[in-house]
Design an enzyme around this catalytic site. Structure first.
Site, mmCIF file in Angstrom:
data_model
loop_
_atom_site.group_PDB
_atom_site.id
_atom_site.type_symbol
_atom_site.label_atom_id
_atom_site.label_comp_id
_atom_site.label_asym_id
_atom_site.label_seq_id
_atom_site.Cartn_x
_atom_site.Cartn_y
_atom_site.Cartn_z
ATOM 1 N N ARG A 51 0.803 -1.221 0.000
ATOM 2 C CA ARG A 51 0.000 0.000 0.000
ATOM 3 C C ARG A 51 0.840 1.278 0.000
ATOM 4 O O ARG A 51 0.504 2.246 -0.664
ATOM 5 C CB ARG A 51 -0.893 -0.002 1.232
ATOM 6 C CG ARG A 51 -2.327 0.179 0.851
ATOM 7 C CD ARG A 51 -3.243 0.094 2.001
ATOM 8 N NE ARG A 51 -2.632 -0.317 3.263
ATOM 9 C CZ ARG A 51 -3.320 -0.543 4.353
ATOM 10 N NH1 ARG A 51 -4.624 -0.395 4.347
ATOM 11 N NH2 ARG A 51 -2.749 -0.916 5.463
ATOM 12 N N LYS A 148 -0.520 -18.938 5.474
ATOM 13 C CA LYS A 148 -1.424 -19.297 6.558
ATOM 14 C C LYS A 148 -1.805 -18.025 7.306
ATOM 15 O O LYS A 148 -1.039 -17.063 7.248
ATOM 16 C CB LYS A 148 -0.772 -20.318 7.469
ATOM 17 C CG LYS A 148 0.116 -19.739 8.583
ATOM 18 C CD LYS A 148 0.474 -20.801 9.587
ATOM 19 C CE LYS A 148 0.732 -20.190 10.939
ATOM 20 N NZ LYS A 148 1.248 -21.058 11.945
ATOM 21 N N HIS A 178 4.790 -23.954 5.796
ATOM 22 C CA HIS A 178 6.246 -23.937 5.673
ATOM 23 C C HIS A 178 6.901 -25.157 6.315
ATOM 24 O O HIS A 178 8.040 -25.482 6.000
ATOM 25 C CB HIS A 178 6.846 -22.624 6.202
ATOM 26 C CG HIS A 178 6.794 -22.495 7.686
ATOM 27 N ND1 HIS A 178 5.722 -21.957 8.346
ATOM 28 C CD2 HIS A 178 7.679 -22.853 8.635
ATOM 29 C CE1 HIS A 178 5.963 -21.997 9.639
ATOM 30 N NE2 HIS A 178 7.136 -22.527 9.842
ATOM 31 N N LYS A 182 10.555 -27.882 5.153
ATOM 32 C CA LYS A 182 11.747 -28.188 5.963
ATOM 33 C C LYS A 182 12.388 -29.467 5.431
ATOM 34 O O LYS A 182 11.695 -30.456 5.191
ATOM 35 C CB LYS A 182 11.369 -28.390 7.432
ATOM 36 C CG LYS A 182 10.978 -27.098 8.153
ATOM 37 C CD LYS A 182 10.579 -27.436 9.585
ATOM 38 C CE LYS A 182 9.977 -26.258 10.310
ATOM 39 N NZ LYS A 182 10.946 -25.320 10.841
ATOM 40 N N GLU A 216 8.075 -25.027 22.039
ATOM 41 C CA GLU A 216 8.751 -23.743 21.836
ATOM 42 C C GLU A 216 9.048 -23.121 23.190
ATOM 43 O O GLU A 216 8.309 -23.352 24.156
ATOM 44 C CB GLU A 216 7.852 -22.791 21.047
ATOM 45 C CG GLU A 216 7.531 -23.292 19.647
ATOM 46 C CD GLU A 216 6.615 -22.323 18.919
ATOM 47 O OE1 GLU A 216 7.135 -21.495 18.171
ATOM 48 O OE2 GLU A 216 5.395 -22.382 19.133
ATOM 49 N N ASP A 235 -3.280 -22.755 15.399
ATOM 50 C CA ASP A 235 -1.994 -22.232 14.933
ATOM 51 C C ASP A 235 -1.016 -23.350 14.564
ATOM 52 O O ASP A 235 -0.203 -23.181 13.657
ATOM 53 C CB ASP A 235 -1.378 -21.350 16.031
ATOM 54 C CG ASP A 235 -0.203 -20.534 15.528
ATOM 55 O OD1 ASP A 235 -0.355 -19.896 14.468
ATOM 56 O OD2 ASP A 235 0.858 -20.543 16.169
ATOM 57 N N HIS A 240 0.413 -27.621 10.763
ATOM 58 C CA HIS A 240 1.756 -28.206 10.772
ATOM 59 C C HIS A 240 1.784 -29.628 11.343
ATOM 60 O O HIS A 240 2.360 -30.537 10.760
ATOM 61 C CB HIS A 240 2.720 -27.340 11.595
ATOM 62 C CG HIS A 240 2.721 -25.903 11.184
ATOM 63 N ND1 HIS A 240 2.717 -25.514 9.874
ATOM 64 C CD2 HIS A 240 2.730 -24.763 11.908
ATOM 65 C CE1 HIS A 240 2.735 -24.189 9.809
ATOM 66 N NE2 HIS A 240 2.726 -23.715 11.030
ATOM 67 N N LYS A 331 3.803 -23.203 23.939
ATOM 68 C CA LYS A 331 4.706 -22.053 24.066
ATOM 69 C C LYS A 331 5.312 -22.055 25.460
ATOM 70 O O LYS A 331 4.703 -22.539 26.422
ATOM 71 C CB LYS A 331 3.908 -20.750 23.922
ATOM 72 C CG LYS A 331 3.114 -20.651 22.641
ATOM 73 C CD LYS A 331 3.980 -20.153 21.534
ATOM 74 C CE LYS A 331 3.205 -19.946 20.266
ATOM 75 N NZ LYS A 331 4.093 -19.867 19.105
HETATM 76 P P1 NAD Z 1 2.517 -7.340 7.971
HETATM 77 O O1 NAD Z 1 1.381 -6.646 8.631
HETATM 78 O O2 NAD Z 1 3.883 -7.177 8.504
HETATM 79 O O3 NAD Z 1 2.570 -6.905 6.444
HETATM 80 C C1 NAD Z 1 1.421 -6.796 5.668
HETATM 81 C C2 NAD Z 1 1.779 -6.265 4.295
HETATM 82 O O4 NAD Z 1 0.560 -6.136 3.574
HETATM 83 C C3 NAD Z 1 2.453 -4.903 4.275
HETATM 84 O O5 NAD Z 1 3.406 -4.894 3.234
HETATM 85 C C4 NAD Z 1 1.308 -3.963 3.935
HETATM 86 O O6 NAD Z 1 1.720 -2.806 3.227
HETATM 87 C C5 NAD Z 1 0.512 -4.837 3.011
HETATM 88 N N1 NAD Z 1 -0.888 -4.425 2.939
HETATM 89 C C6 NAD Z 1 -1.761 -4.238 3.962
HETATM 90 N N2 NAD Z 1 -2.968 -3.842 3.484
HETATM 91 C C7 NAD Z 1 -2.839 -3.792 2.134
HETATM 92 C C8 NAD Z 1 -3.719 -3.463 1.085
HETATM 93 N N3 NAD Z 1 -4.989 -3.098 1.314
HETATM 94 N N4 NAD Z 1 -3.251 -3.523 -0.175
HETATM 95 C C9 NAD Z 1 -1.969 -3.879 -0.430
HETATM 96 N N5 NAD Z 1 -1.095 -4.219 0.513
HETATM 97 C C10 NAD Z 1 -1.520 -4.167 1.783
HETATM 98 O O7 NAD Z 1 2.089 -8.865 7.882
HETATM 99 P P2 NAD Z 1 3.042 -10.151 7.774
HETATM 100 O O8 NAD Z 1 3.442 -10.556 9.135
HETATM 101 O O9 NAD Z 1 4.093 -9.907 6.755
HETATM 102 O O10 NAD Z 1 2.017 -11.270 7.272
HETATM 103 C C11 NAD Z 1 1.573 -11.377 5.936
HETATM 104 C C12 NAD Z 1 0.770 -12.658 5.780
HETATM 105 O O11 NAD Z 1 1.606 -13.756 6.073
HETATM 106 C C13 NAD Z 1 -0.429 -12.782 6.720
HETATM 107 O O12 NAD Z 1 -1.432 -13.523 6.066
HETATM 108 C C14 NAD Z 1 0.123 -13.609 7.873
HETATM 109 O O13 NAD Z 1 -0.879 -14.331 8.542
HETATM 110 C C15 NAD Z 1 1.038 -14.532 7.117
HETATM 111 N N6 NAD Z 1 2.120 -15.114 7.920
HETATM 112 C C16 NAD Z 1 3.051 -14.302 8.511
HETATM 113 C C17 NAD Z 1 4.081 -14.871 9.234
HETATM 114 C C18 NAD Z 1 5.148 -14.013 9.866
HETATM 115 O O14 NAD Z 1 6.060 -14.590 10.454
HETATM 116 N N7 NAD Z 1 5.098 -12.705 9.777
HETATM 117 C C19 NAD Z 1 4.163 -16.256 9.385
HETATM 118 C C20 NAD Z 1 3.210 -17.051 8.765
HETATM 119 C C21 NAD Z 1 2.203 -16.464 8.033
#
Ligand code: NAD
Length: 484
Positions: A51, A148, A178, A182, A216, A235, A240, A331
């Site tokens: 965004r 996820k 993920h 592994k 964990e 979760d 997993h 956890k």
């Molecule tokens: P985050 O909040 O850090 O990042 C979200 C991203 O989406 C940002 O780049 C933001 O700019 C973008 N965004 C938000 N609204 C938007 C919109 N309307 N249009 C375009 N872009 C938009 O989130 P994250 O932690 O990176 O997680 C992303 C996805 O991955 C989620 O579905 C989360 O559940 C999944 N996930 C994350 C992790 C992790 O370790 N962070 C692990 C497993 C799964």
């Protein structure tokens, strides 16, 4: 041993959410490491889309920082980093709006593999899928990758599947778990299906029980708001641990082919019995509140979400009837440890007068840390004193056995992203698999919600609530120790 790198086809990869936490920690560093390994074709490009208004240069600076922070120093090569950054561009796009899409379309090359990674909240998946189609960006060979959580129950997973199916064929949808990326988890299939040794014993006639542990040490501080809506069951178990269980329990697929493998996993999930209340133990660290408690971490003083769960699971099929699978995850436990332990039955008859030293054979597959396998076997206790038995480990550490090839093995995200480019769905969950897993999970969660069960307290640094010990003791078995 030299690790072999097979280059993939030329590609354009768009990361929606390219500035987010997951992209910074895993996806972009992972792509850099594959480029460093020589796997990424010279013209392949990565386009960040999110965004915020960023220039290409600002995005490159963000990725350079991410590499600095999340790639080990030994693998940060200035030339390779510069070359990787030059592959990057950025488009400001709001998933729910109409601006930015024409620029994205202009950047995409129609004659290479197109992959779109949805690293955004699942509520945006539908909007993205729809616009990729209506804006004519995704070609017929395009692939989408979704993160996820894939739904929070059967109804929402079905709705998500239907949304994606409205715009993409199942063969184009890559649902990430993920764990499946592994090395050690993939190795479960190699161990089972590339050796004749285990298969004849791999059934209830010879296997007393299976334990799957994902422990964990960290709590949920920092991501409490997300975790509290989910809990350990949603979760970890529904996705997993379910995948680990499937890889242990499934029949040999006829071929190492995406649908053949996923068909066999699906059959396992469908054969899972409902789990009665007495076979479930939920825990919450320091339930009751106070400093360092789960309730303090999630900032919800009334939360009954579990940070620990143990379950006894039965698989009703010919192979596994009578062999329980005990699963536990939590956890703030004593150590960070993931393993699968297969405990074999007693020999039908002992020929030794003094079998007092006898213990079961156990095959332990360590997923982390120090990935490897350990087989506990009985031998004669050396020295005089007659035939006394002692249990010894046949121990194999992948790091020792495989040396550099093990150290350089790609991490889960690296592997999975390259599989997307290759068009190989074997390590991704199919829509029906996810739905079947929720169909089994939903009644378990509904059960404790209806009963109003509260999670048992446990102290941080332990192996979980007391009742979890009882879950096995009452069957005359015990959990393996979680070692610190
Ligand atoms: P985050 O909040 O850090 O990042 C979200 C991203 O989406 C940002 O780049 C933001 O700019 C973008 N965004 C938000 N609204 C938007 C919109 N309307 N249009 C375009 N872009 C938009 O989130 P994250 O932690 O990176 O997680 C992303 C996805 O991955 C989620 O579905 C989360 O559940 C999944 N996930 C994350 C992790 C992790 O370790 N962070 C692990 C497993 C799964």
């Amino acid at each position: 041993m030299v690790s072999r790198v097979i280059p993939v086809d030329d590609f354009d990869l768009v990361i929606f959410g390219g500035t987010g936490d997951l992209a910074r920690r895993k996806i972009l560093p992972g792509l850099y490491l594959r480029a460093l390994a020589g796997q990424v074709p010279p013209d392949a490009r990565v386009i960040g889309a999110a965004r915020a208004e960023n220039t290409d240069e600002e995005f490159r600076a963000l990725v350079a920082e991410a590499i600095e922070e999340f790639v080990p120093a030994a693998r940060r090569d200035p030339e390779a980093i510069a070359a990787f950054l030059s592959r990057l561009s950025y488009v400001a796009i709001d998933a729910t709006g109409d601006s930015g899409w024409p620029r994205l379309k202009a950047l995409m090359r129609p004659d290479v593999v197109q992959a779109f990674y949805f690293s955004v909240a699942p509520s945006l998946f539908g909007a993205l899928a729809e616009r990729l189609n209506t804006q004519n960006i995704a070609g017929p060979q395009a692939r989408i990758v979704v993160e996820k959580p894939f739904g929070r129950d059967l109804a929402s997973a079905r709705a998500l599947n239907a949304t994606l199916a409205a715009h993409f064929d199942e063969s184009q949808i890559y649902r990430i778990d993920h764990y499946l990326g592994k090395e050690t988890v993939q190795n479960l299939m190699a161990v089972r299906f590339a050796n004749i040794l285990f298969e004849p014993l791999w059934k209830s006639e010879y296997v007393d029980h299976v334990q799957i542990t994902v422990a964990e040490t960290v709590g949920v501080a920092g991501r409490g708001a997300y975790y509290d809506k989910s809990g350990a069951m949603r979760d970890m178990v529904q996705n997993h641990m379910m995948q680990l269980l499937c890889l242990i329990a499934m029949e040999p697929p006829y071929h190492f082919d995406p649908n053949a493998v996923r068909d066999e996993k699906l059959k396992v999930i469908r054969a899972l019995d409902p789990v009665p209340a007495q076979d479930i133990v939920r825990g919450q660290y320091l339930a009751g509140g106070g400093e360092g408690s789960y309730l303090a971490d999630v900032e919800n003083p009334a939360s009954t979400t579990e940070s620990y769960i143990a379950l006894k699971v039965a698989i009703s099929n010919w192979r596994w009837k009578g062999t329980p699978f005990y699963l536990r995850t939590g956890k703030r436990l004593r150590a960070r440890e993931s393993e699968i332990a297969i405990t074999f039955r007693e020999p039908p008859h002992s020929i030794f007068d003094d079998a007092s030293g006898w213990k079961e054979n156990v095959l332990v597959i360590r997923l982390q840390p120090d990935e490897g396998m350990n087989m506990k076997v009985m031998i004669k206790d050396p020295g005089p004193g007659g035939m006394r038995l002692v249990q010894v480990p046949l121990d194999m550490s992948y790091a020792e056995a495989l040396g550099d090839a093990h150290d350089d093995a790609p991490d889960a995200y690296e592997r999975l992203i390259m599989d997307v480019i290759r068009g190989n769905q074997t390590l991704f969950m199919r829509g029906d698999e996810v739905e079947a897993a929720w169909a089994w999970t939903d009644p378990i969660i509904e059960g404790w919600e209806t009963r109003g069960d509260r999670p048992q307290p446990y102290d941080p640094g332990t192996s979980g609530p007391e009742d979890a010990l009882m879950l096995m003791h009452r069957d005359g078995r015990r959990w393996r120790e979680i070692k610190s």
